[in-house]
Design an enzyme around this catalytic site. Structure first.
Site, PDB file in Angstrom:
ATOM      1  N   ARG A  77      -5.797  34.965  -3.057  1.00  0.00           N
ATOM      2  CA  ARG A  77      -6.374  33.696  -2.593  1.00  0.00           C
ATOM      3  C   ARG A  77      -7.329  33.944  -1.432  1.00  0.00           C
ATOM      4  NH1 ARG A  77      -2.309  29.111  -1.222  1.00  0.00           N
ATOM      5  NH2 ARG A  77      -4.223  27.886  -1.228  1.00  0.00           N
ATOM      6  N   CYS A  82      -3.581  28.908   7.246  1.00  0.00           N
ATOM      7  CA  CYS A  82      -3.133  29.206   5.883  1.00  0.00           C
ATOM      8  C   CYS A  82      -3.817  28.208   4.968  1.00  0.00           C
ATOM      9  CB  CYS A  82      -1.615  29.144   5.787  1.00  0.00           C
ATOM     10  SG  CYS A  82      -0.918  27.558   6.330  1.00  0.00           S
TER      11      CYS A  82
END
Length: 284
Positions: free
Chosen positions: A182, A241
């Protein structure tokens, strides 16, 4: 008293009746938002209250403006803490299924409000509790109104504008708690844009844990983050995040390692990408 504390399943089992203790069950699943509440109803550690990530530990989402888990209003969170029977001198234990990501979000929120002692995460979570052969309860926790009071510490939080102004500063250490695929932008199962904030380093929160799902020893965590800091001051570290949840796991691990409490970009990637003028990086 250290800021970040762990408690083992056996230690918790031996002190379930501790008079000042409050236990919060923080189980949650991004792909099934009712999972935590449903799992809690099917069995929880005796005396635990259920703390829901989206209803209790996050604020309302404003589409196109906020990330997926904005910080809750301080007044709302304080109200929930009191409803769970929490006072300023309570001894709080937090747990989730095991990795500690949702428990760490609750830990960080408590620190944000000034509760920086007597807060522990169950190491290994409910998985470790089961592995120790310990029972669950179906009984509701006792009801008692707590008297917790606190003030949010804005020095622990950066917004997108503040972070944007700091990008490129040589002293900044920006760490991204998402997994490497990611981070690189190779896959993006949740958010509409893939990649990472320019200048960030990948520091997957799962690497804070050993193969047994428990946190690594403090010295190993210290070495892990020393590589990310590369001689820069930890005072200038910022964690993010996908939505401001697993970043708290890195902040907890940093504190376990003896570092000062770093700053959280609470909106994180899901907020960053709401403005197309903000730069996006891919690859390493």
């Amino acid at each position: 008293m250290p800021l970040a504390q762990l408690i083992t399943a056996q230690q918790l089992a031996e002190r379930l009746e501790a008079p000042k203790q409050v236990i919060l069950d923080c189980r949650f699943a991004l792909e099934d938002v009712d999972y935590g509440q449903r799992s809690y109803a099917e069995g929880h550690i005796a005396g635990a209250h259920f703390a829901d990530l989206e209803r209790d530990l996050s604020g309302p989402i404003i589409k196109g403006v906020t990330g997926r888990h904005p910080l809750p209003a301080a007044e709302h969170l304080i109200e929930r803490l009191r409803a769970w029977g929490i006072d300023n001198d309570s001894e709080i234990v937090l747990y989730d299924d095991g990795p500690g990501a949702f428990a760490a979000r609750a830990w960080w929120l408590l620190a944000w409000l000034g509760k920086r002692s007597d807060v522990a995460i169950l190491d290994g979570g409910l998985k470790a509790w089961h592995a120790a052969g310990l029972p669950l309860s179906l009984d509701p926790p006792g009801k008692r109104e707590g008297s917790f009071s606190g003030e949010p510490d804005d020095s622990l939080v950066l917004d997108a504008t503040q972070l944007g102004e700091r990008l490129g500063e040589p002293e900044l250490t920006l760490i991204d708690a998402r997994g490497l695929p990611r981070f690189r932008g190779e896959v993006e199962p949740i958010d509409p844009v893939a990649g990472h904030i320019p200048g960030a380093q990948c520091a997957a929160f799962t690497d804070n844990l050993g193969a047994d799902g428990r946190f690594l020893p403090a010295e190993q965590l210290k070495q892990r983050f020393a590589q990310k800091l590369a001689q820069r001051s930890p005072e200038h570290l910022v964690a993010y995040c996908g939505s401001g949840v697993t970043a708290c796991h890195n902040l907890f691990a940093l504190a376990l390692a003896g570092y000062p409490l770093g700053k959280l970009y609470a909106g994180s990637w899901s907020e960053w990408i709401t403005d197309p003028t903000r730069k996006v990086a891919t690859g390493d």
